[in-house]
Design an enzyme around this catalytic site. Structure first.
Site, PDB file in Angstrom:
ATOM      1  N   PRO A   1      12.211 -12.738  -0.459  1.00 34.62           N
ATOM      2  CA  PRO A   1      11.071 -13.122   0.396  1.00 34.62           C
ATOM      3  C   PRO A   1      10.209 -11.919   0.762  1.00 34.62           C
ATOM      4  O   PRO A   1      10.725 -10.818   0.970  1.00 34.62           O
ATOM      5  CB  PRO A   1      11.746 -13.724   1.640  1.00 34.62           C
ATOM      6  CG  PRO A   1      13.116 -14.126   1.169  1.00 34.62           C
ATOM      7  CD  PRO A   1      13.494 -13.108   0.145  1.00 34.62           C
ATOM      8  N   ARG A   2       8.919 -12.159   0.851  1.00 42.90           N
ATOM      9  CA  ARG A   2       7.972 -11.075   1.150  1.00 42.90           C
ATOM     10  C   ARG A   2       8.130 -10.558   2.578  1.00 42.90           C
ATOM     11  O   ARG A   2       8.012  -9.370   2.823  1.00 42.90           O
ATOM     12  CB  ARG A   2       6.545 -11.597   0.935  1.00 42.90           C
ATOM     13  CG  ARG A   2       5.439 -10.577   1.224  1.00 42.90           C
ATOM     14  CD  ARG A   2       5.363  -9.518   0.176  1.00 42.90           C
ATOM     15  NE  ARG A   2       4.215  -8.637   0.371  1.00 42.90           N
ATOM     16  CZ  ARG A   2       3.946  -7.605  -0.425  1.00 42.90           C
ATOM     17  NH1 ARG A   2       4.723  -7.332  -1.444  1.00 42.90           N
ATOM     18  NH2 ARG A   2       2.885  -6.852  -0.197  1.00 42.90           N
TER      19      ARG A   2
ATOM     20  N   ASN B   1       2.027  -7.491  -7.069  1.00 43.49           N
ATOM     21  CA  ASN B   1       1.942  -6.494  -8.135  1.00 43.49           C
ATOM     22  C   ASN B   1       2.850  -6.811  -9.334  1.00 43.49           C
ATOM     23  O   ASN B   1       4.073  -6.775  -9.214  1.00 43.49           O
ATOM     24  CB  ASN B   1       2.320  -5.129  -7.546  1.00 43.49           C
ATOM     25  CG  ASN B   1       1.999  -3.989  -8.479  1.00 43.49           C
ATOM     26  OD1 ASN B   1       1.600  -4.192  -9.613  1.00 43.49           O
ATOM     27  ND2 ASN B   1       2.174  -2.778  -7.991  1.00 43.49           N
ATOM     28  N   PRO B   2       2.274  -7.078 -10.528  1.00 42.44           N
ATOM     29  CA  PRO B   2       3.100  -7.309 -11.721  1.00 42.44           C
ATOM     30  C   PRO B   2       3.466  -6.019 -12.452  1.00 42.44           C
ATOM     31  O   PRO B   2       4.215  -6.051 -13.431  1.00 42.44           O
ATOM     32  CB  PRO B   2       2.187  -8.174 -12.594  1.00 42.44           C
ATOM     33  CG  PRO B   2       0.814  -7.667 -12.276  1.00 42.44           C
ATOM     34  CD  PRO B   2       0.833  -7.288 -10.810  1.00 42.44           C
ATOM     35  N   LEU B   3       2.922  -4.885 -12.000  1.00 42.89           N
ATOM     36  CA  LEU B   3       3.159  -3.626 -12.704  1.00 42.89           C
ATOM     37  C   LEU B   3       4.586  -3.130 -12.534  1.00 42.89           C
ATOM     38  O   LEU B   3       5.133  -2.480 -13.431  1.00 42.89           O
ATOM     39  CB  LEU B   3       2.185  -2.554 -12.204  1.00 42.89           C
ATOM     40  CG  LEU B   3       0.697  -2.848 -12.426  1.00 42.89           C
ATOM     41  CD1 LEU B   3      -0.156  -1.792 -11.750  1.00 42.89           C
ATOM     42  CD2 LEU B   3       0.378  -2.929 -13.914  1.00 42.89           C
ATOM     43  N   GLU B   4       5.193  -3.416 -11.385  1.00 42.03           N
ATOM     44  CA  GLU B   4       6.537  -2.904 -11.121  1.00 42.03           C
ATOM     45  C   GLU B   4       7.571  -3.486 -12.076  1.00 42.03           C
ATOM     46  O   GLU B   4       8.356  -2.729 -12.668  1.00 42.03           O
ATOM     47  CB  GLU B   4       6.896  -3.138  -9.655  1.00 42.03           C
ATOM     48  CG  GLU B   4       6.025  -2.308  -8.709  1.00 42.03           C
ATOM     49  CD  GLU B   4       6.195  -2.686  -7.253  1.00 42.03           C
ATOM     50  OE1 GLU B   4       6.921  -3.670  -6.976  1.00 42.03           O
ATOM     51  OE2 GLU B   4       5.618  -1.993  -6.394  1.00 42.03           O
TER      52      GLU B   4
ATOM     53  N   GLU C   1       0.825  -1.200   0.000  1.00 44.12           N
ATOM     54  CA  GLU C   1       0.000   0.000   0.000  1.00 44.12           C
ATOM     55  C   GLU C   1       0.865   1.258   0.000  1.00 44.12           C
ATOM     56  O   GLU C   1       0.540   2.251  -0.648  1.00 44.12           O
ATOM     57  CB  GLU C   1      -0.937   0.005   1.208  1.00 44.12           C
ATOM     58  CG  GLU C   1      -2.058  -1.010   1.143  1.00 44.12           C
ATOM     59  CD  GLU C   1      -1.614  -2.416   1.499  1.00 44.12           C
ATOM     60  OE1 GLU C   1      -0.459  -2.576   1.959  1.00 44.12           O
ATOM     61  OE2 GLU C   1      -2.405  -3.363   1.317  1.00 44.12           O
TER      62      GLU C   1
ATOM     63  N   GLY D   1      13.104  -2.279   0.344  1.00 42.75           N
ATOM     64  CA  GLY D   1      13.171  -1.103  -0.504  1.00 42.75           C
ATOM     65  C   GLY D   1      14.080  -1.211  -1.707  1.00 42.75           C
ATOM     66  O   GLY D   1      14.381  -0.189  -2.338  1.00 42.75           O
ATOM     67  N   GLU D   2      14.516  -2.429  -2.071  1.00 43.61           N
ATOM     68  CA  GLU D   2      15.440  -2.566  -3.192  1.00 43.61           C
ATOM     69  C   GLU D   2      14.879  -3.400  -4.349  1.00 43.61           C
ATOM     70  O   GLU D   2      15.556  -3.593  -5.356  1.00 43.61           O
ATOM     71  CB  GLU D   2      16.756  -3.185  -2.712  1.00 43.61           C
ATOM     72  CG  GLU D   2      17.502  -2.308  -1.719  1.00 43.61           C
ATOM     73  CD  GLU D   2      18.903  -2.808  -1.400  1.00 43.61           C
ATOM     74  OE1 GLU D   2      19.806  -1.969  -1.283  1.00 43.61           O
ATOM     75  OE2 GLU D   2      19.072  -4.039  -1.280  1.00 43.61           O
TER      76      GLU D   2
END
Length: 432
Positions: free
Chosen positions: A272-273, A339-342, A64, A314-315
């Site tokens: 990893p998430r 998210n596949p947009l990144e 988010e 953040g990387e």
């Protein structure tokens, strides 16, 4: 009267169970120590340095925060003299806020949705407006904010069928909460229809598009890309397995070993998430007899390094820019995907598993525009994944076409942040 009684029961239930909630947070902190830190903020005790009278924007966790980035940047530019407070609910979301907006926004946790906690929070902050995102519907906080005449805005509104099933059970509580929003901006018409079905007013519910499309290559990403590139020491080809969950890494490792038979120089980057799983994933790679280096070690990769474990926050965006192929985690089980947009922003070919339910509409666009490869849930998934990785490496034209198609989707759907800012500006006092 029915709603007020329901809200009273809701408040009493959570107030009575506050000790249990705190115990749950402490138990969770045994795996992630950040959950026992800043516990006062969970109870509404806002840090002393935070100024009142701000625009409060809530982003639950990392995804988010990333999705709101463009919107927050536009708010900061439009209101340079007005404080902006960005709240989260998870430690990882908090870390992401610090990385993206250090020194430019105020930050604290959103309190538990319990009457005294939210009362303390609102008393200290006295927001000029409250902005919630997607399905963040906190009946108590919403009711108290409306009672103080604080304008409420819901951006990037999303109501999946699963959420609808859960919220319908609480319609007596959720429907009045929705009516307290001055504006509800939905990602698409189906989501707007779901909000209306739950009780939102047609006059306040609008389709704005999806904030997640409003991403761009920033100076920060470029700088981080250069930093990672120096450590990668011109290694290639690079396959990233992003936002992985339990079970994903084992699958990726199995597929990697099979792909390496034909492409022995392949580098697998595991991301990893959840930070609390970094060590477990590291051990999994060692147990598989793979040569692995942690990103946190900050050392260059050797030519014999097989796995690079990004145990940092953040990387990922910068890592996407350096990749050749991207596989999205959380799609091979019932997590619903990420998210596949990144990766599409960097024109990278994307492979996903059978479950993209969290991004159903975006995934539909990717499928229609031939911007993604999706694997079936049946059969030998690791072999199928390895084969697709090999195919893309052997067919650079196919990989390029997939990436270009994804990039086109991103560019064609941008603009939700500007629309959301316009709605927010209409809710703020004229002297803001």
């Amino acid at each position: 009267m029915k709603y007020h009684l329901a809200l009273l029961l809701y408040r009493l239930f959570f107030l009575i169970n506050l000790p249990v909630i705190i115990i749950v947070l402490l138990i969770r902190s045994t795996k992630h120590k950040a959950y026992r830190q800043r516990l006062g903020e969970r109870l509404g005790l806002v840090p002393g340095g935070i100024k009142p009278g701000s625009i409060v924007i809530h982003a639950a966790s990392v995804g988010e925060v990333m999705a709101l980035k463009a919107f927050v940047e536009q708010v900061l530019a439009a209101y340079p003299t007005l404080p902006v407070t960005l709240t989260t609910f998870t430690p990882t979301g908090s870390e992401q806020v610090k990385k993206l907006f250090a020194g430019r926004v105020q930050h604290c946790y959103l309190p538990l949705d319990i009457w005294p906690c939210s009362a303390l929070f609102l008393h200290k902050l006295a927001p000029k407006a409250m902005v919630f995102m997607e399905t963040e519907l906190w009946p108590n906080l919403i009711s108290q904010s409306a009672g103080k005449n604080i304008p409420l805005l819901l951006v990037n509104g999303r109501l999946s069928e699963n959420s609808m099933k859960n919220y319908r059970k609480l319609s007596w509580l959720i429907a009045p909460a929705l009516k307290r929003f001055a504006a509800i901006l939905s990602q698409s018409q189906p989501h707007r229809d779901n909000f209306l079905a739950l009780g939102a007013s047609p006059d306040t519910c609008t389709v704005s598009g999806n904030l997640k499309f409003d991403i761009s290559q920033t100076t920060e990403i470029s700088n981080k890309q250069q930093e990672l590139s120096r450590l990668m020491a011109s290694r290639g080809p690079v396959w990233i397995a992003a936002s992985t969950h339990e079970g994903d890494e084992q699958l990726m490792v199995e597929a990697y070993k099979k792909a390496c038979v034909e492409v022995p120089e392949l580098l697998l980057v595991l991301v990893p998430r959840h930070p609390e799983r970094f060590e477990k994933v590291h051990q999994l790679c060692l147990d598989a007899d793979l040569s692995v280096i942690k990103r946190s070690a900050n050392q260059p990769l050797g030519q014999d390094t097989q796995v690079w474990l990004l145990d940092t926050l953040g990387e990922l965006m910068a890592a996407y820019a350096l990749s050749d192929i991207v596989t999205i985690g959380g799609t091979f089980s019932h997590i619903g995907g990420h998210n596949p947009l990144e990766p599409a922003l960097f024109k990278k070919p994307v492979i996903v598993g059978s479950d993209m339910s969290n991004f159903a509409e975006i995934h539909q666009q990717f499928t229609q525009e031939q911007a993604v490869i999706q694997l079936a849930a049946t059969g030998d998934v690791s072999t199928a994944l390895a084969q697709q990785v090999q195919n893309l490496l052997e067919s650079p034209q196919q990989a390029q076409t997939l990436g270009e198609n994804g990039y086109h989707i991103v560019r064609q759907n941008q603009g939700a942040s500007a629309f959301s800012l316009k709605q927010l500006s209409q809710l703020l006092p004229e002297n803001s």
